[in-house]
Design an enzyme around this catalytic site. Structure first.
Site, short mmCIF file in Angstrom:
data_model
loop_
_atom_site.label_atom_id
_atom_site.label_comp_id
_atom_site.label_asym_id
_atom_site.label_seq_id
_atom_site.Cartn_x
_atom_site.Cartn_y
_atom_site.Cartn_z
N TYR A 151 52.86 53.68 59.60
CA TYR A 151 53.13 54.55 58.45
C TYR A 151 54.47 55.27 58.60
O TYR A 151 55.21 55.47 57.64
CB TYR A 151 51.96 55.51 58.20
CG TYR A 151 50.85 54.79 57.47
CD1 TYR A 151 49.89 54.06 58.16
CD2 TYR A 151 50.85 54.73 56.08
CE1 TYR A 151 48.94 53.32 57.49
CE2 TYR A 151 49.90 53.99 55.40
CZ TYR A 151 48.95 53.28 56.10
OH TYR A 151 48.03 52.53 55.42
N ASN A 178 50.73 53.08 43.97
CA ASN A 178 51.75 53.27 44.99
C ASN A 178 51.64 54.64 45.65
O ASN A 178 51.17 55.59 45.03
CB ASN A 178 53.14 53.07 44.40
CG ASN A 178 53.31 51.67 43.84
OD1 ASN A 178 52.55 50.76 44.20
ND2 ASN A 178 54.25 51.49 42.93
N HIS A 212 45.96 55.91 45.18
CA HIS A 212 45.84 55.62 46.61
C HIS A 212 46.49 56.67 47.49
O HIS A 212 46.67 56.45 48.68
CB HIS A 212 46.42 54.24 46.91
CG HIS A 212 45.69 53.14 46.19
ND1 HIS A 212 46.29 51.94 45.86
CD2 HIS A 212 44.42 53.06 45.73
CE1 HIS A 212 45.41 51.17 45.24
NE2 HIS A 212 44.25 51.83 45.14
N CYS A 271 43.50 65.65 58.59
CA CYS A 271 42.72 65.49 59.82
C CYS A 271 41.82 64.26 59.70
O CYS A 271 41.09 64.11 58.73
CB CYS A 271 41.84 66.74 60.04
SG CYS A 271 40.75 66.60 61.46
C1 BV8 Z 1 36.87 50.60 47.67
C2 BV8 Z 1 47.09 52.79 50.22
C3 BV8 Z 1 34.56 51.08 47.79
C4 BV8 Z 1 47.28 52.43 51.65
C5 BV8 Z 1 46.06 50.81 49.20
C6 BV8 Z 1 35.38 43.39 51.16
C7 BV8 Z 1 35.20 44.38 52.11
C8 BV8 Z 1 35.59 45.70 51.90
C9 BV8 Z 1 36.21 46.04 50.71
C10 BV8 Z 1 36.39 45.05 49.78
C11 BV8 Z 1 35.99 43.74 49.98
N1 BV8 Z 1 36.31 43.02 48.89
C12 BV8 Z 1 36.90 43.84 47.99
C13 BV8 Z 1 36.93 45.07 48.51
C14 BV8 Z 1 37.48 46.25 47.89
C15 BV8 Z 1 38.91 46.46 48.39
C16 BV8 Z 1 39.81 45.40 47.82
O1 BV8 Z 1 40.11 45.42 46.65
N2 BV8 Z 1 40.23 44.46 48.66
C17 BV8 Z 1 41.05 43.38 48.17
C18 BV8 Z 1 42.27 43.22 49.04
C19 BV8 Z 1 40.19 42.13 48.10
N3 BV8 Z 1 39.26 47.75 47.88
C20 BV8 Z 1 39.03 48.84 48.62
O2 BV8 Z 1 38.66 48.82 49.77
C21 BV8 Z 1 39.22 50.15 47.89
N4 BV8 Z 1 38.07 50.99 48.10
O3 BV8 Z 1 36.66 49.58 47.07
O4 BV8 Z 1 35.88 51.51 48.01
C22 BV8 Z 1 34.14 50.34 49.03
C23 BV8 Z 1 33.85 51.07 50.17
C24 BV8 Z 1 33.43 50.39 51.30
C25 BV8 Z 1 33.30 48.99 51.30
C26 BV8 Z 1 33.60 48.26 50.15
C27 BV8 Z 1 34.04 48.93 49.01
C28 BV8 Z 1 40.45 50.86 48.41
C29 BV8 Z 1 41.67 50.07 48.02
C30 BV8 Z 1 42.91 50.92 48.30
C31 BV8 Z 1 43.68 50.36 49.49
N5 BV8 Z 1 44.91 51.12 49.70
N6 BV8 Z 1 47.15 51.59 49.39
C32 BV8 Z 1 48.69 52.00 51.94
O5 BV8 Z 1 49.51 51.86 51.02
O6 BV8 Z 1 48.96 51.81 53.13
S1 BV8 Z 1 46.22 49.45 48.23
C33 BV8 Z 1 47.73 48.75 48.53
O7 BV8 Z 1 47.63 47.49 47.98
C34 BV8 Z 1 48.94 49.40 47.89
O8 BV8 Z 1 48.62 50.61 47.27
C35 BV8 Z 1 49.41 48.42 46.85
O9 BV8 Z 1 49.71 49.05 45.64
C36 BV8 Z 1 48.21 47.56 46.73
C37 BV8 Z 1 48.51 46.10 46.52
O10 BV8 Z 1 48.44 45.90 45.30
P1 BV8 Z 1 49.81 45.81 44.43
O11 BV8 Z 1 50.30 47.18 44.18
O12 BV8 Z 1 49.48 44.95 43.31
O13 BV8 Z 1 50.89 45.16 45.38
P2 BV8 Z 1 50.97 43.66 45.84
O14 BV8 Z 1 51.87 43.63 46.99
O15 BV8 Z 1 49.61 43.12 45.94
O16 BV8 Z 1 51.65 42.91 44.59
C38 BV8 Z 1 52.94 43.27 44.18
C39 BV8 Z 1 53.13 42.67 42.81
O17 BV8 Z 1 54.43 43.02 42.36
C40 BV8 Z 1 53.06 41.15 42.79
O18 BV8 Z 1 52.30 40.73 41.66
C41 BV8 Z 1 54.53 40.74 42.62
O19 BV8 Z 1 54.66 39.53 41.86
C42 BV8 Z 1 55.07 41.89 41.84
N7 BV8 Z 1 56.50 42.13 42.00
C43 BV8 Z 1 57.27 41.90 43.10
N8 BV8 Z 1 58.54 42.29 42.82
C44 BV8 Z 1 58.55 42.80 41.55
C45 BV8 Z 1 57.25 42.69 41.03
N9 BV8 Z 1 56.93 43.11 39.79
C46 BV8 Z 1 57.91 43.64 39.03
N10 BV8 Z 1 59.20 43.78 39.47
C47 BV8 Z 1 59.54 43.36 40.71
N11 BV8 Z 1 60.80 43.49 41.13
#
Ligand code: BV8
Length: 247
Positions: A69, A104, A121, A129
């Site tokens: 981080y 973000n 997020h 803590c």
């Molecule tokens: C939850 C903070 C209930 C931290 C982030 C199995 C087990 C456990 C959980 C899960 C599971 N299956 C699903 C889940 C739920 C899980 C989830 O969704 N997992 C996914 C990966 C399958 N979600 C969670 O765990 C959430 N909590 O569900 O609680 C629960 C409780 C217990 C057990 C189960 C469920 C919490 C999710 C929050 C995680 N924290 N951020 C940190 O930043 O360090 S999320 C993190 O990912 C970022 O915030 C980021 O925003 C996000 C990724 O998503 P995007 O923002 O879309 O970014 P990404 O890189 O993916 O894509 C970028 C996009 O931009 C692309 O499309 C690209 O084409 C485009 N791009 C690139 N350049 C440009 C552009 N667009 C425009 N212009 C450009 N120039």
């Protein structure tokens, strides 16, 4: 990207009284902040961001996760909001009910002056803590590679005040973001892969409720087929065209 789609999107936004702009990591990509799916570089190349953004990773190696981080904080400190953030900021001058819902943690929308920003997020520059004694704040970051002792309880370590995978989002944020989507007359979904839930359920809700959805992304996402207008391009190129500084 066809000019007609740009004009259509700009007209939808010009007529809007209550837009929601939903942003993901892509909106900060042109600021030099890697998205979650961009390969990490240097020392961090060997890691997958997602595997470090969990409470389990922190318990296993708090100093590694803290250093991850600190590395990202360093990248964001060196970066600044880009044309996309500025265009969203300028929209606020014309539409009072604008709500930004962001995945973000970089604080760029807040830095540009958007007033109603729901940071689903959290904020990478805040800490709290790990054991939950209640202490929360900013620490003097010196790219330290050790997770500091919590100044509150002096027993636990500090962790970044972000939502990790497997952790629940703050109820209040989800309620406010859902209300904003239900009340909006257009949603602009920018720079999100649509892969992370429950945030990804917000554009899905907009689509389900028949709201006009404008997507801005250089690559297709699960939202693209159902978007009202899908603009294939970078946020920094497209947003200034659809949120023109003056109409
Ligand atoms: C939850 C903070 C209930 C931290 C982030 C199995 C087990 C456990 C959980 C899960 C599971 N299956 C699903 C889940 C739920 C899980 C989830 O969704 N997992 C996914 C990966 C399958 N979600 C969670 O765990 C959430 N909590 O569900 O609680 C629960 C409780 C217990 C057990 C189960 C469920 C919490 C999710 C929050 C995680 N924290 N951020 C940190 O930043 O360090 S999320 C993190 O990912 C970022 O915030 C980021 O925003 C996000 C990724 O998503 P995007 O923002 O879309 O970014 P990404 O890189 O993916 O894509 C970028 C996009 O931009 C692309 O499309 C690209 O084409 C485009 N791009 C690139 N350049 C440009 C552009 N667009 C425009 N212009 C450009 N120039």
């Amino acid at each position: 990207m066809k000019d007609a789609s740009i004009r259509q999107a700009a007209e939808l936004i010009r007529r809007s009284h209550s837009p929601v702009v939903f942003t993901g990591a892509g909106v900060s990509q042109e600021s030099g902040v890697p998205t979650f799916r961009d390969a990490l570089t240097g020392f961090w190349e060997q890691y997958d961001a997602q595997s470090l953004a969990t409470p389990e990773a922190f318990v296993a190696d708090p100093d590694l996760v803290w250093a991850f981080y600190e590395y990202r904080r360093g990248l964001i400190r060196k970066a600044k909001p880009n044309a996309a953030h500025i265009a969203i900021g300028s929209l606020e001058e014309r539409v009072s009910n604008l709500v930004i819902v962001t995945q973000n943690v970089d604080g760029f929308h807040q830095a540009i002056g958007n007033r109603e920003v729901i940071a689903l997020h959290g904020n990478i520059f805040e800490n709290r803590c790990f054991e939950g004694c209640g202490w929360m704040g900013i620490v003097d970051a010196k790219e330290t590679d050790k997770a500091p002792l919590c100044p509150g309880c002096r027993k636990s370590r500090l962790r970044p005040n972000v939502v990790w995978f497997g952790e629940n989002l703050e109820e209040d944020n989800i309620v406010r973001a859902t209300a904003a989507v239900l009340a909006c007359d257009v949603m602009v979904a920018v720079g999100t892969s649509g892969l992370v839930a429950p945030a990804s359920q917000l554009p899905e809700l907009a689509i389900l409720r028949g709201k006009p959805v404008i997507e801005v992304n250089p690559k297709p996402t699960p939202f693209t087929p159902q978007a009202t207008i899908a603009l294939s391009g970078k946020a920094g190129d497209v947003l200034p065209k659809i949120f023109p500084p003056v109409w």
